[in-house]
Design a protein around this motif. Sequence first.
Motif, PDB file in Angstrom:
ATOM      1  N   ALA A  50       0.814  -1.218   0.000  1.00  0.00           N
ATOM      2  CA  ALA A  50       0.000   0.000   0.000  1.00  0.00           C
ATOM      3  C   ALA A  50       0.843   1.263   0.000  1.00  0.00           C
ATOM      4  O   ALA A  50       0.282   2.359  -0.037  1.00  0.00           O
ATOM      5  CB  ALA A  50      -0.941   0.001   1.210  1.00  0.00           C
ATOM      6  N   LYS A  51       2.185   1.134   0.038  1.00  0.00           N
ATOM      7  CA  LYS A  51       3.011   2.333  -0.119  1.00  0.00           C
ATOM      8  C   LYS A  51       2.768   2.964  -1.477  1.00  0.00           C
ATOM      9  O   LYS A  51       2.998   4.138  -1.676  1.00  0.00           O
ATOM     10  CB  LYS A  51       4.494   2.013   0.066  1.00  0.00           C
ATOM     11  CG  LYS A  51       5.098   1.251  -1.084  1.00  0.00           C
ATOM     12  CD  LYS A  51       6.409   0.582  -0.699  1.00  0.00           C
ATOM     13  CE  LYS A  51       7.563   1.544  -0.833  1.00  0.00           C
ATOM     14  NZ  LYS A  51       8.001   1.665  -2.249  1.00  0.00           N
ATOM     15  N   THR A  52       2.320   2.163  -2.434  1.00  0.00           N
ATOM     16  CA  THR A  52       2.007   2.692  -3.758  1.00  0.00           C
ATOM     17  C   THR A  52       0.712   3.497  -3.734  1.00  0.00           C
ATOM     18  O   THR A  52       0.681   4.651  -4.154  1.00  0.00           O
ATOM     19  CB  THR A  52       1.859   1.532  -4.770  1.00  0.00           C
ATOM     20  OG1 THR A  52       3.056   0.778  -4.783  1.00  0.00           O
ATOM     21  CG2 THR A  52       1.562   2.057  -6.166  1.00  0.00           C
ATOM     22  N   GLY A 243       3.688  -3.776  -5.341  1.00  0.00           N
ATOM     23  CA  GLY A 243       2.809  -2.626  -5.139  1.00  0.00           C
ATOM     24  C   GLY A 243       2.567  -1.852  -6.417  1.00  0.00           C
ATOM     25  O   GLY A 243       1.421  -1.597  -6.816  1.00  0.00           O
ATOM     26  N   SER A 244       3.655  -1.502  -7.117  1.00  0.00           N
ATOM     27  CA  SER A 244       3.549  -0.600  -8.269  1.00  0.00           C
ATOM     28  C   SER A 244       2.725  -1.165  -9.416  1.00  0.00           C
ATOM     29  O   SER A 244       2.297  -0.418 -10.300  1.00  0.00           O
ATOM     30  CB  SER A 244       4.948  -0.267  -8.791  1.00  0.00           C
ATOM     31  OG  SER A 244       5.713   0.366  -7.796  1.00  0.00           O
ATOM     32  N   TYR A 245       2.513  -2.494  -9.436  1.00  0.00           N
ATOM     33  CA  TYR A 245       1.815  -3.099 -10.577  1.00  0.00           C
ATOM     34  C   TYR A 245       0.436  -2.498 -10.802  1.00  0.00           C
ATOM     35  O   TYR A 245      -0.066  -2.523 -11.925  1.00  0.00           O
ATOM     36  CB  TYR A 245       1.681  -4.627 -10.384  1.00  0.00           C
ATOM     37  CG  TYR A 245       0.567  -5.024  -9.434  1.00  0.00           C
ATOM     38  CD1 TYR A 245       0.763  -5.003  -8.055  1.00  0.00           C
ATOM     39  CD2 TYR A 245      -0.695  -5.364  -9.906  1.00  0.00           C
ATOM     40  CE1 TYR A 245      -0.265  -5.334  -7.177  1.00  0.00           C
ATOM     41  CE2 TYR A 245      -1.728  -5.693  -9.040  1.00  0.00           C
ATOM     42  CZ  TYR A 245      -1.504  -5.676  -7.683  1.00  0.00           C
ATOM     43  OH  TYR A 245      -2.532  -5.989  -6.820  1.00  0.00           O
ATOM     44  N   GLY A 336       7.686   9.188 -13.708  1.00  0.00           N
ATOM     45  CA  GLY A 336       8.855   8.319 -13.647  1.00  0.00           C
ATOM     46  C   GLY A 336       8.703   7.285 -12.545  1.00  0.00           C
ATOM     47  O   GLY A 336       9.113   6.138 -12.690  1.00  0.00           O
ATOM     48  N   HIS A 337       8.089   7.696 -11.414  1.00  0.00           N
ATOM     49  CA  HIS A 337       7.990   6.819 -10.241  1.00  0.00           C
ATOM     50  C   HIS A 337       6.602   7.020  -9.640  1.00  0.00           C
ATOM     51  O   HIS A 337       6.252   8.126  -9.228  1.00  0.00           O
ATOM     52  CB  HIS A 337       9.097   7.214  -9.245  1.00  0.00           C
ATOM     53  CG  HIS A 337       9.275   6.258  -8.118  1.00  0.00           C
ATOM     54  ND1 HIS A 337      10.200   6.475  -7.125  1.00  0.00           N
ATOM     55  CD2 HIS A 337       8.655   5.088  -7.802  1.00  0.00           C
ATOM     56  CE1 HIS A 337      10.147   5.482  -6.253  1.00  0.00           C
ATOM     57  NE2 HIS A 337       9.209   4.630  -6.646  1.00  0.00           N
ATOM     58  N   CYS A 338       5.831   5.939  -9.591  1.00  0.00           N
ATOM     59  CA  CYS A 338       4.420   6.089  -9.195  1.00  0.00           C
ATOM     60  C   CYS A 338       4.249   6.405  -7.703  1.00  0.00           C
ATOM     61  O   CYS A 338       3.455   7.300  -7.349  1.00  0.00           O
ATOM     62  CB  CYS A 338       3.599   4.868  -9.593  1.00  0.00           C
ATOM     63  SG  CYS A 338       4.189   3.275  -8.987  1.00  0.00           S
ATOM     64  N   ASP A 339       4.975   5.707  -6.808  1.00  0.00           N
ATOM     65  CA  ASP A 339       4.659   5.838  -5.369  1.00  0.00           C
ATOM     66  C   ASP A 339       4.770   7.282  -4.856  1.00  0.00           C
ATOM     67  O   ASP A 339       3.812   7.801  -4.276  1.00  0.00           O
ATOM     68  CB  ASP A 339       5.553   4.922  -4.520  1.00  0.00           C
ATOM     69  CG  ASP A 339       5.738   3.541  -5.080  1.00  0.00           C
ATOM     70  OD1 ASP A 339       5.378   2.565  -4.418  1.00  0.00           O
ATOM     71  OD2 ASP A 339       6.273   3.435  -6.194  1.00  0.00           O
ATOM     72  N   PRO A 340       5.910   7.949  -5.034  1.00  0.00           N
ATOM     73  CA  PRO A 340       5.980   9.318  -4.519  1.00  0.00           C
ATOM     74  C   PRO A 340       5.104  10.296  -5.293  1.00  0.00           C
ATOM     75  O   PRO A 340       4.720  11.341  -4.749  1.00  0.00           O
ATOM     76  CB  PRO A 340       7.467   9.680  -4.626  1.00  0.00           C
ATOM     77  CG  PRO A 340       8.047   8.727  -5.594  1.00  0.00           C
ATOM     78  CD  PRO A 340       7.209   7.500  -5.568  1.00  0.00           C
TER      79      PRO A 340
HETATM   80 MN    MN Z   1       8.650   2.682  -5.678  1.00  0.00          MN
END
Ligand code: MN
Length: 369
Positions: A50-52, A243-245, A336-340
């Motif tokens: 869930a960090k994503t 997560g990122s998927y 570029g990066h989904c989570d942040p």
């Molecule tokens: Mn990440």
Amino acid sequence: MLQQPPAQPGMREDAVDTPALIVDLDAFEANLDHMAGLVAAAGVRLRPHAKTHKSPVVAHLQAARGAVGQCVQKVGEAEVLAWGGVPDILVSNEVVDPAKLARLAALARIARIGLCADDPRGVDAAAAAAADAGVRLRVLVEIDAGGGRCGAAPGPDATALARRIAASPHLIFGGIQAYHGLAQHLRTPEERAAAVGAAVERAGSVVEDLRRHGLACEVVTGAGTGSFALEAASGVFTELQAGSYVFMDADYARNQAPPPFRQALFVLAGVMSAPRPGTAVVDAGHKAVAIDSGLPLVSGRQDVRYVAASDEHGQLALDPGAEPLALGQRLRLVPGHCDPTVDRHDWYVGVRRGRVERLWPVAARGAMA
Ligand code: MN
Ligand code: PLP
């Protein structure tokens, strides 16, 4: 403070206020379904990270497709999920601070809560917090899978930790975590296979050591979006933490043989200035889209590149002969990066075929403690 949502259901996407976090619902649901099918076929469990997404709504959609629970990185994320009705949460991280452990122990009254330890002092602190709250916390031994971040060394250190957890009346030994972060973005499949192969060997050796001490590892957990198929096929891992998927990003798309998911997350940006030929400026800088893994791409426009980000501005370069951009025009940026990137927004705007369908809060936005 939670901001006003940038859109209302029924609105056309090109009327959404910018910058906005867009979820393409068709792609997102396809990703959820595809992963559910892959883990079922491999005979492993999925505990997505869930960090994503930082959202109980997304967690419930994953659970509806068979996910056994959620991973979080932070106690604050665990709180938002537990209060949002998620019944089984693993903090895939070390928690050693007594105040944070007291918060986790309080949550254990309403959800099944696990955490990781890689040091006996962490085990003892978790036991003390659980004793104070009158609950039992599930603790997994994190081993260094080869990524060189957290994690005890496989061998006597890891075994001693597991025995210490199992010996505490306030703790439940929950198994081991062997997450290899560095493996996720190794570009070639061969490099990823080599890194995860070593992680599998390390995890397998710990499982075997523990068995000899009479301790069964109910759970061997790890894996991310870049490597999950390898852990799934290993015969050692029982749970996957990808997560990122759900959303994907431009950096995962740069992997050779990229993960088999669609880009579902975009930052919708509006053109706010076009002062010189061949350039334009959008209203999404690095406060709207994370640039730690590279600048965003402009979706659907091969002839336009996002070339520089400042706080609130994104500089675009148009190729010679590119169709000009109009002031106010919307562009979908691929982060570029989904989570942040998610963590920079209060609202998900769920869009299907050009129309806003639903809005979800990014409920655990900013939960960093
Ligand atoms: Mn990440
Ligand atoms: N598990 C742990 C412990 C992580 O730190 C991460 C991400 O950094 C993940 C799982 C999920 O990885 P991804 O979002 O790349 O799938």
